[in-house]
Design a protein around this motif. Structure first.
Motif, PDB file in Angstrom:
ATOM      1  N   ARG A 131       0.834  -1.207   0.000  1.00 29.35           N
ATOM      2  CA  ARG A 131       0.000   0.000   0.000  1.00 29.35           C
ATOM      3  C   ARG A 131       0.870   1.259   0.000  1.00 29.35           C
ATOM      4  O   ARG A 131       0.543   2.255  -0.656  1.00 29.35           O
ATOM      5  N   GLU A 132       1.985   1.191   0.728  1.00 30.35           N
ATOM      6  CA  GLU A 132       2.890   2.343   0.791  1.00 30.35           C
ATOM      7  C   GLU A 132       3.533   2.611  -0.578  1.00 30.35           C
ATOM      8  O   GLU A 132       3.676   3.763  -1.006  1.00 30.35           O
ATOM      9  N   GLU A 133       3.937   1.521  -1.269  1.00 36.89           N
ATOM     10  CA  GLU A 133       4.525   1.683  -2.600  1.00 36.89           C
ATOM     11  C   GLU A 133       3.520   2.279  -3.580  1.00 36.89           C
ATOM     12  O   GLU A 133       3.860   3.135  -4.400  1.00 36.89           O
ATOM     13  N   LEU A 134       2.277   1.823  -3.482  1.00 39.40           N
ATOM     14  CA  LEU A 134       1.241   2.363  -4.374  1.00 39.40           C
ATOM     15  C   LEU A 134       1.006   3.839  -4.084  1.00 39.40           C
ATOM     16  O   LEU A 134       0.812   4.640  -5.016  1.00 39.40           O
ATOM     17  N   GLU A 135       1.027   4.206  -2.809  1.00 37.15           N
ATOM     18  CA  GLU A 135       0.870   5.617  -2.452  1.00 37.15           C
ATOM     19  C   GLU A 135       1.963   6.460  -3.109  1.00 37.15           C
ATOM     20  O   GLU A 135       1.708   7.557  -3.619  1.00 37.15           O
ATOM     21  N   SER A 136       3.197   5.927  -3.115  1.00 33.03           N
ATOM     22  CA  SER A 136       4.308   6.641  -3.732  1.00 33.03           C
ATOM     23  C   SER A 136       4.132   6.748  -5.245  1.00 33.03           C
ATOM     24  O   SER A 136       4.385   7.796  -5.843  1.00 33.03           O
ATOM     25  N   THR A 138       1.382   6.781  -6.952  1.00 27.87           N
ATOM     26  CA  THR A 138       0.223   7.592  -7.360  1.00 27.87           C
ATOM     27  C   THR A 138       0.186   8.945  -6.654  1.00 27.87           C
ATOM     28  O   THR A 138      -0.810   9.659  -6.762  1.00 27.87           O
ATOM     29  N   HIS A 139       1.259   9.285  -5.961  1.00 26.30           N
ATOM     30  CA  HIS A 139       1.290  10.566  -5.219  1.00 26.30           C
ATOM     31  C   HIS A 139       1.114  11.741  -6.175  1.00 26.30           C
ATOM     32  O   HIS A 139       1.747  11.810  -7.223  1.00 26.30           O
ATOM     33  N   ARG A 143      -7.721  13.381  -7.462  1.00 28.90           N
ATOM     34  CA  ARG A 143      -8.594  12.515  -6.683  1.00 28.90           C
ATOM     35  C   ARG A 143      -9.424  11.617  -7.614  1.00 28.90           C
ATOM     36  O   ARG A 143      -9.951  12.089  -8.622  1.00 28.90           O
ATOM     37  N   ARG A 146      -6.882   6.680  -8.808  1.00 32.47           N
ATOM     38  CA  ARG A 146      -6.595   5.293  -8.444  1.00 32.47           C
ATOM     39  C   ARG A 146      -7.792   4.388  -8.722  1.00 32.47           C
ATOM     40  O   ARG A 146      -7.631   3.265  -9.212  1.00 32.47           O
ATOM     41  N   TRP A 162      -1.335  -4.516  -3.589  1.00 34.74           N
ATOM     42  CA  TRP A 162      -1.942  -4.232  -4.891  1.00 34.74           C
ATOM     43  C   TRP A 162      -1.123  -4.906  -5.971  1.00 34.74           C
ATOM     44  O   TRP A 162       0.104  -4.903  -5.937  1.00 34.74           O
TER      45      TRP A 162
END
Length: 268
Positions: A131-136, A138-139, A143, A146, A162
């Motif tokens: 989840r953290e990698e995906l946040e990075s 798609t940062h 809105r 994703r 993911w």
């Protein structure tokens, strides 16, 4: 843990479906429970494979004929069926392949072709990201992007992680969005390319198979033929697509009504 007597009762239905005249008389061997545990294939699936004639019929226990017994042949066959399915083969094709009197040779030949043909093209393996990698990744995206990427089939949820099905395509899509291209326009463009290039790929495969059937490359290994034709999938496709884009742009410039839609509008 179930006793062997309990497992024997559970397995009795498997033997009832088999033909005693063709069954092997083997003991000891694996029960259905044990075969499922050994191979990781659910009992229901094993029964389905038996019904579809993908695996040999089970043998019978020498003491209690109600008990189905499976041996290493069944283990090997289940693993082979799983491998063929992983490579994209459907049940009818697997059954036809295994039903041949020369099944081992035909399977090996098919696996060799599979490796030669698939190994010659660009293949992108799905990647599992946290989840953290995906946040990075798609940062900074607008809105809702994703959710649109997931709806467009570029990624899907896998528990707390993911799965990105094609990372280069995913990164290209997010880069376009960051450059100001609407995500729906990006996804619609991908659908157009996939549909049309998919049809082109199917026709090229048919052309290749037909040419080989008529004698093209006789005496040459299939993987060598594929390597010879490989530029069609890369260089030639890019050159032809570029030329077609130039043609389409020229047609747009000659169409004043369509061109008028591109006139710059004042910002509100």
């Amino acid at each position: 843990m179930k006793s062997r007597t309990q497992r024997a009762t559970n397995d009795s239905d498997s033997v009832a479906e088999s033909d005693p005249a063709t069954n092997k008389d083997i003991s000891p061997g694996l029960t259905l429970d044990e075969l499922a545990a050994e191979t990781g294939v659910p009992q229901r699936t094993i029964r389905f494979y038996q019904a579809e004639r993908l695996i040999p019929k089970p043998g019978r226990d020498r003491v209690d004929a109600r008990i189905a017994r499976y041996d290493t042949d069944h283990i090997d066959r289940l693993r082979l069926v799983a491998d063929l399915q992983d490579r994209g083969l459907k049940i009818p094709a697997i059954r036809e392949l295994l039903a041949s009197p020369e099944a081992p040779n035909k399977v090996n030949e098919w696996l060799g072709l599979d490796s030669s043909l698939r190994g010659s093209w660009a293949k992108v393996e799905p990647q599992l990201v946290s989840r953290e990698e995906l946040e990075s990744l798609t940062h900074g995206l607008p809105r809702g992007t994703r959710g649109r990427l997931e709806a467009g089939g570029l990624m899907r949820s896998q528990g707390d992680s993911w799965l990105i099905l094609n990372r280069p395509l995913f990164e290209l899509s997010t880069r376009l969005v960051r450059d100001g291209v609407d995500i729906d326009l990006v996804l619609a463009s991908g659908v157009i390319l996939a549909e049309n290039l998919g049809r082109a790929a199917d026709r090229l495969i048919d052309l290749f198979v037909g040419a080989v059937a008529e004698g093209f490359g006789e005496g040459t290994e299939v993987d060598s033929l594929v390597e010879t034709l490989r530029p069609i999938a890369g260089d030639a496709a890019a050159l032809i697509f570029g030329a077609e884009l130039n043609r389409a742009v020229g047609a747009l410039l000659a169409d004043t009504k369509r061109l008028a839609k591109l006139r710059t509008r004042p910002k509100s």
